[in-house]
Structures are given as C-alpha cells and as structure tokens.
Enzyme design. Structure first.
Site, PDB file in Angstrom:
ATOM      1  CG  HIS A  83      28.058  45.297  48.188  1.00  0.00           C
ATOM      2  ND1 HIS A  83      27.162  44.241  48.306  1.00  0.00           N
ATOM      3  CD2 HIS A  83      29.246  44.779  48.570  1.00  0.00           C
ATOM      4  CE1 HIS A  83      27.784  43.167  48.732  1.00  0.00           C
ATOM      5  NE2 HIS A  83      29.061  43.459  48.900  1.00  0.00           N
ATOM      6  CE  LYS A  88      35.811  41.332  55.205  1.00  0.00           C
ATOM      7  NZ  LYS A  88      34.568  40.866  54.617  1.00  0.00           N
ATOM      8  CD  GLU A 237      31.387  37.002  46.498  1.00  0.00           C
ATOM      9  OE1 GLU A 237      30.994  37.098  47.672  1.00  0.00           O
ATOM     10  OE2 GLU A 237      32.309  37.700  46.035  1.00  0.00           O
ATOM     11  CG  ASP A 338      32.543  43.496  46.949  1.00  0.00           C
ATOM     12  OD1 ASP A 338      32.155  43.584  48.121  1.00  0.00           O
ATOM     13  OD2 ASP A 338      32.632  42.405  46.359  1.00  0.00           O
ATOM     14  CG  ASN A 339      35.743  42.892  49.511  1.00  0.00           C
ATOM     15  OD1 ASN A 339      34.791  42.450  48.899  1.00  0.00           O
ATOM     16  ND2 ASN A 339      35.913  42.684  50.783  1.00  0.00           N
TER      17      ASN A 339
HETATM   18  O1  LIG Z   1      32.791  39.524  48.381  1.00  0.00           O
HETATM   19  C1  LIG Z   1      32.776  39.366  49.584  1.00  0.00           C
HETATM   20  C2  LIG Z   1      32.097  38.314  50.231  1.00  0.00           C
HETATM   21  C3  LIG Z   1      32.136  38.223  51.563  1.00  0.00           C
HETATM   22  N1  LIG Z   1      32.839  39.125  52.266  1.00  0.00           N
HETATM   23  C4  LIG Z   1      33.506  40.116  51.644  1.00  0.00           C
HETATM   24  O2  LIG Z   1      34.164  40.928  52.272  1.00  0.00           O
HETATM   25  N2  LIG Z   1      33.443  40.222  50.330  1.00  0.00           N
END
Ligand SMILES: O=c1cc[nH]c(=O)[nH]1
Length: 443
Positions: A83, A88, A237, A338-339
């Site tokens: 994930h 981004k 979330e 994640d991010n």
């Molecule tokens: O944690 C998240 C939730 C939505 N979008 C994202 O980029 N990250």
C-alpha cells in the site's frame, strides 16, 4: 556506486554461510534449529535462484561454489509493499500539510494536484520513489493512484509506462483512488473501469460515513464483478468510533459472494476507527471480516502521524488498527509504507525495513516475533498475487536483503543503511536518489 557491507562475488554459484533468517519466511528442512524465531542456515544460490537452504555448517565445501561468510548476518527476502501512493510522493517541498491533520492533507493534495500533476511531474516523482524502494530492497509494490476524473488520463498512462520500465526490478500493481462520493457520480465508474481495462489495475475508493456509502459500495462491487477487477479500499481512516464502513464492506463481500469470484482477497487499508470501538462491536465486525475473507493492511507510520492529532494536545492513541485480534481470527494482516513526503505523511522513503521496525514498536510485533515478518513479505505477496515473492526456499529468486544485524535487537536498533541488496544473485547499487534531482519540479 555502493553495494553495502557485504563483498558479494560476481559468481554463478555461491553459498551464504551462517545466515540468520526469520523462521517464518523460510521454506527449508523442518529440522532447521530455531531460536528466537530465527534459524541459522546456509543458503545456496545458483544462477540467480535459491537452490537450497540447509542447517548452517552441515554441507561440505563443493567445487565451484564460492563461500560467502555471513557470520550471523540476517537475510530477508526482498520486501513487498502492499500500500503506497507513488503518484503523490515527494510533493512536500511545494505542498506541506499546514496542521498535520487528515483534512489538512486532503486540501493540500487537492490544490497541488490541480496545479502541478502533469505527466512529467508524476513520472519524475514516481521514478524517484521507485529508485529509493529498489535500493532499500523492495521487489514488489502496489500503489494507489488518485483517480478523480480529470487526473485519470494523466496518471494511469504514466503508471503503465513505469510498470514496463521497471519490470524485472520492481513488480508493480495499482488501484484507483477517489472518495466514495466521487465514485457515485454519474459516469464515473464507467470511465474508471475503462481506464483500468486499458492500463491494468484494480478498483478502489476511500470509504467513510456518507449517505453515498451503501449505494456506492453496491455500485463498486457490481462494477468490479462485471469487469473482473480486484478491490482495494481505504477504510475508516479516523478515530471516530461511529465510522463502521469496514463492516459494510465485509457484508457487501459476503452478499456478492466475492470469495467465489476468483478475483483474490479484497484488501482493506487503515481501519483506524476499529481501535476506538468497544469490544463487542469490534468482535461483530471482525467476525464478518474473517467470514468475507478480507485482508487488512495497516500503515503504522502514516496512521500515527495523522490520527489523534489536535493542536496543543499530546496524542494519546496510536491510530493503528487491531492487527493482533485480526491475526488471531485468521485474517491475513500486513503492514506497508503508505505515503512518503507528502501532506498525508511528511517523512518516509519506501524503506520496508523502516516500516517493519516502526510496526514492531507501534504495534508490538515482538515478544515473541513469531510470524510477524510475514506482514511485510509473504502475506502481501500472497494477498496481492506477487507470485514467488516474500519467502526464501529452494526455487525462490535470489532476491535477498542482507543486514549486518544478527538478531532482532541488532536489526531493529539501527537503520541498517549499509545493507546489501541481492537481485537475481547479484549485489545491486544501493545508492539512494538525491533529493536535488527533484528540485527542478519546484524551482
Ligand atoms: O492515507 C491516505 C488516505 C488517502 N489518500 C492518501 O494518499 N493517503
């Protein structure tokens, strides 16, 4: 060029002698002696493939096989990151999060996307992220791609190009991402499904408590079944205990007989609100999640960053979901990056050892370690369908990460920046990309 602490010969046949392997990730003889959920083994590599895993010191020297003495250094299979948000990543220099909250992140990303996300911009940042992940020892990644209508035809072709460019180094998958309220807009699912068929990918969205949640889920499940697409959701979330879209997804999966569809397990990420709910409600939901066959991915660094954040007040909760309870019910559980350096998470570099180390601290993946190493390797490989990844055994690719640390406490106490990454039996260049390479995007 840097290739870590280990001097690996350029050789067709070598044996990693005295390696320490996470027991949960080894396909070897049942007789391998275990201590602290680790095994000491010799790993024979022939032509880029693991040919054998034997108890350390039990095989005599063979002609033509070069010994590589590890003296207890730990060896993992290359990581699987289930994930991420490659499209981004790294926008922080031009789009910071003003207050570190989820709404702050949404607003900052929305403005940056509208102003800057051309194909060139997305390609440059995705490429940078992939270089870092590769150098850290990751071999497979699933990314979510922001898929509001205006962005679909920009980001998805870039993703498809990069998937080809990186074939053989990082296996790439992608899943679409938009809010559930966008997903119900007229024509959206048709546009999205057509793009996914064109470029290859799965369907997803962010679920939260909205009047559009129930009809939106119904439409998404129908569209996915008709088009034969896997599903991957961002779920609840928030620390609001009233958020229960996880249960609605599980019920939809049961109603739509998803487990008979042959489309793999539905992946649900985040699920933070579960940790704010009472035990009875948690149990009712998790029974449904288990029955539906869902797989859960927690994002410990991003969840800890965004959740329970109130200006001037110290956070009291960790924001992560209930992985121990899920695992006890047989639900496949994973952790992922994640991010990275964007408004949802100001830090990060797609280093799955960092993710695993932080998960150990935040989620208590220790005492005992047991099979938690699967959460960053074998389980995401199985759930996402990255065949052959995440384990070490005869026939598996010699895609390995060798760390200087010899035990869990040595491994997880330092960043292991001098790791050696082996791909197809050869040490790769582990030099990380320079942030300066991105400066042209904002200067
Ligand atoms: O944690 C998240 C939730 C939505 N979008 C994202 O980029 N990250």
């Amino acid at each position: 060029m840097g290739s870590g602490f280990l001097a690996l010969p350029e050789a067709r046949r070598f044996r990693l002698q005295g390696a320490t392997l996470p027991a949960a990730l080894v396909d070897g003889p049942a007789t391998l002696p275990q201590r602290d959920d680790l095994v000491r083994a010799d790993v024979l590599v022939v032509d880029g493939v693991v040919a054998a895993v034997d108890a350390a010191g039990t095989v005599a020297a063979e002609p033509g096989v070069i010994p590589v003495v590890l003296d207890g250094a730990m060896v993992f299979p290359c990581f699987v990151d289930a994930h991420t948000h490659l499209d981004k990543g790294h926008i922080w220099p031009r789009a910071s999060n003003p207050d570190g909250t989820f709404p702050g992140a949404l607003a900052a990303v929305g403005a940056d996307r509208a102003a800057h996300w051309t194909a060139e911009d997305v390609r440059a940042r995705m490429s940078f992220a992939l270089k870092a992940a590769y150098a850290h020892g990751t071999a497979a990644i699933r990314t979510h791609i922001d898929s509001i209508p205006a962005q679909i035809d920009i980001s998805w072709p870039v993703f498809a190009e990069l998937r080809e460019e990186w074939r053989g180094r990082i296996d790439l998958q992608a899943s679409s991402l938009c809010g559930i309220d966008v997903a119900v807009e007229a024509g959206y699912l048709d546009q999205m499904v057509a793009a996914l068929k064109r470029h290859g990918g799965g369907l997803g969205c962010v679920t939260y408590m909205s009047p559009n949640l129930a009809p939106g889920l119904e439409a998404i499940f129908r569209a996915a079944r008709e088009a034969g697409l896997p599903l991957d959701f961002h779920v609840d979330e928030t620390m609001d205990p009233g958020a229960h879209s996880l249960r609605l997804i599980a019920e939809a999966a049961i109603r739509h007989r998803w487990s008979e569809a042959g489309l793999g397990r539905i992946v649900v990420g985040h699920c933070c609100s579960l940790s704010a709910q009472d035990d009875d409600e948690v149990r009712r939901t998790l029974d449904r999640v288990a029955e539906a066959g869902l797989a859960v991915v927690s994002l410990p660094m991003c969840n800890m960053y965004l959740q329970d954040r109130v200006a001037g007040r110290t956070p009291r909760r960790r924001g992560v979901t209930l992985l121990h309870e899920m695992r006890a019910l047989g639900i496949p559980v994973m952790v992922a990056s994640d991010n990275t350096r964007d408004p949802f998470y100001a830090y990060g570099d797609l280093d799955m050892l960092e993710t695993y180390r932080e998960a150990t601290r935040i989620l208590h993946f220790d005492h005992p370690v047991g099979d938690w190493p699967r959460a960053a390797t074998a389980t995401p490989a199985e759930v996402c369908g990255f065949a052959g990844r995440g384990r070490i055994g005869p026939g598996s690719p010699a895609d390995l990460v060798v760390f200087r640390g010899r035990s869990w406490t040595e491994l997880l106490s330092r960043p292991q920046s001098d790791r050696t990454v082996i791909r197809n039996g050869r040490a790769i260049d582990t030099t990380l990309p320079d942030y300066r390479d991105l400066d042209r995007l904002w200067s």
